[in-house]
Design an enzyme around this catalytic site. Structure first.
Site, PDB file in Angstrom:
ATOM      1  N   ARG A   1       0.818  -1.221   0.000  1.00  0.00           N
ATOM      2  CA  ARG A   1       0.000   0.000   0.000  1.00  0.00           C
ATOM      3  C   ARG A   1       0.848   1.265   0.000  1.00  0.00           C
ATOM      4  NH1 ARG A   1      -2.782  -3.595   3.035  1.00  0.00           N
ATOM      5  NH2 ARG A   1      -1.891  -2.776   4.953  1.00  0.00           N
TER       6      ARG A   1
ATOM      7  N   GLU B   1       4.824  -9.747  15.094  1.00  0.00           N
ATOM      8  CA  GLU B   1       4.219 -10.290  16.315  1.00  0.00           C
ATOM      9  C   GLU B   1       4.422 -11.817  16.354  1.00  0.00           C
ATOM     10  OE1 GLU B   1       0.211  -9.088  16.752  1.00  0.00           O
ATOM     11  OE2 GLU B   1       0.026  -9.936  18.776  1.00  0.00           O
TER      12      GLU B   1
HETATM   13  P1  AMP Z   1       4.183  -2.242  11.712  1.00  0.00           P
HETATM   14  O1  AMP Z   1       5.447  -2.880  11.223  1.00  0.00           O
HETATM   15  O2  AMP Z   1       3.612  -2.949  12.912  1.00  0.00           O
HETATM   16  O3  AMP Z   1       4.302  -0.752  11.924  1.00  0.00           O
HETATM   17  O4  AMP Z   1       3.090  -2.483  10.608  1.00  0.00           O
HETATM   18  C1  AMP Z   1       3.054  -1.680   9.533  1.00  0.00           C
HETATM   19  C2  AMP Z   1       2.608  -2.407   8.286  1.00  0.00           C
HETATM   20  O5  AMP Z   1       1.490  -3.261   8.490  1.00  0.00           O
HETATM   21  C3  AMP Z   1       2.184  -1.372   7.302  1.00  0.00           C
HETATM   22  O6  AMP Z   1       2.763  -1.686   6.049  1.00  0.00           O
HETATM   23  C4  AMP Z   1       0.678  -1.417   7.289  1.00  0.00           C
HETATM   24  O7  AMP Z   1       0.221  -1.363   5.976  1.00  0.00           O
HETATM   25  C5  AMP Z   1       0.298  -2.729   7.952  1.00  0.00           C
HETATM   26  N1  AMP Z   1      -0.650  -2.563   9.085  1.00  0.00           N
HETATM   27  C6  AMP Z   1      -0.373  -2.789  10.389  1.00  0.00           C
HETATM   28  N2  AMP Z   1      -1.443  -2.612  11.166  1.00  0.00           N
HETATM   29  C7  AMP Z   1      -2.449  -2.240  10.336  1.00  0.00           C
HETATM   30  C8  AMP Z   1      -3.828  -1.892  10.536  1.00  0.00           C
HETATM   31  N3  AMP Z   1      -4.399  -1.894  11.751  1.00  0.00           N
HETATM   32  N4  AMP Z   1      -4.552  -1.537   9.457  1.00  0.00           N
HETATM   33  C9  AMP Z   1      -3.982  -1.534   8.228  1.00  0.00           C
HETATM   34  N5  AMP Z   1      -2.711  -1.863   7.981  1.00  0.00           N
HETATM   35  C10 AMP Z   1      -1.934  -2.214   9.015  1.00  0.00           C
END
Ligand code: AMP
Length: 177
Positions: free
Chosen positions: A65, A102
């Protein structure tokens, strides 16, 4: 559209989807925002604005995205576009970075020749959650010779603390929860 009105309308266009992709996760679905011509343009403008005079050479989109926003932001800023992809997708020589999720790990990659040494790079994604992906992306850009000027995300899930793990990379966000 005033910028306050734009923020209200962008907020209203993000759809919360409960328990996707797994139980307990509230997924921020941006497809209604993307489908609205005015809101898509407003989101790209808001993401690019803080970097208008930052002399960005390359805008990096994080698969998948992040690509949607990074490409038009690159056009607005007069910069190139560089895809940062899941391992195994880029055809030429890459540098890779593995980071913890996670459950398990993920590996992302960028072409070794994506940047000239010292290129000023903006990293773009749709959502900042725990920050693991963004931190790995910034490390990868540095290892490939780029200088990370900032990270621009449309949506910050502030309660997950992603901002705290970015090792000082300046973060700009449009919508915060
Ligand atoms: P993080 O590494 O935990 O910051 O996760 C970020 C990645 O996961 C990004 O590329 C987001 O597109 C996706 N992502 C994580 N949580 C969500 C959420 N609640 N809604 C949509 N996309 C998410």
């Amino acid at each position: 559209m005033s910028s306050d009105e734009a923020i209200d309308r962008l907020n209203a266009a993000v759809r919360d989807v409960a328990d996707f992709p797994s139980p307990g996760i509230t997924f921020k679905d941006i497809t209604p925002l993307l489908a609205d011509a005015e809101l898509f343009a407003a989101a790209v403008e808001a993401l690019a604005r803080p970097y208008a005079t930052a002399e960005i050479d390359a805008v990096v989109g994080i698969e998948a995205r992040g690509f949607i926003f990074a490409a038009p932001i690159a056009r607005v800023l007069g910069a190139g576009f560089v895809p940062l992809r899941k391992a195994g997708k880029l055809p030429s020589d890459t540098v890779e970075e593995t980071y913890d999720l996670e459950y398990g790990t993920a590996t992302i990659a960028v072409h070794v020749d994506a940047f000239d040494d010292g290129d000023r790079v903006l990293v773009v994604d749709d959502v900042l959650a725990t920050g693991g992906t963004a931190r790995a992306a910034a490390n990868l850009v540095r290892r490939a010779g780029g200088h990370v000027v900032g990270l621009a995300v449309l949506i910050e899930l502030g309660f997950l603390g992603g901002r705290e793990v970015l090792d000082g990379v300046p973060l700009t966000t449009v919508l915060r929860y």
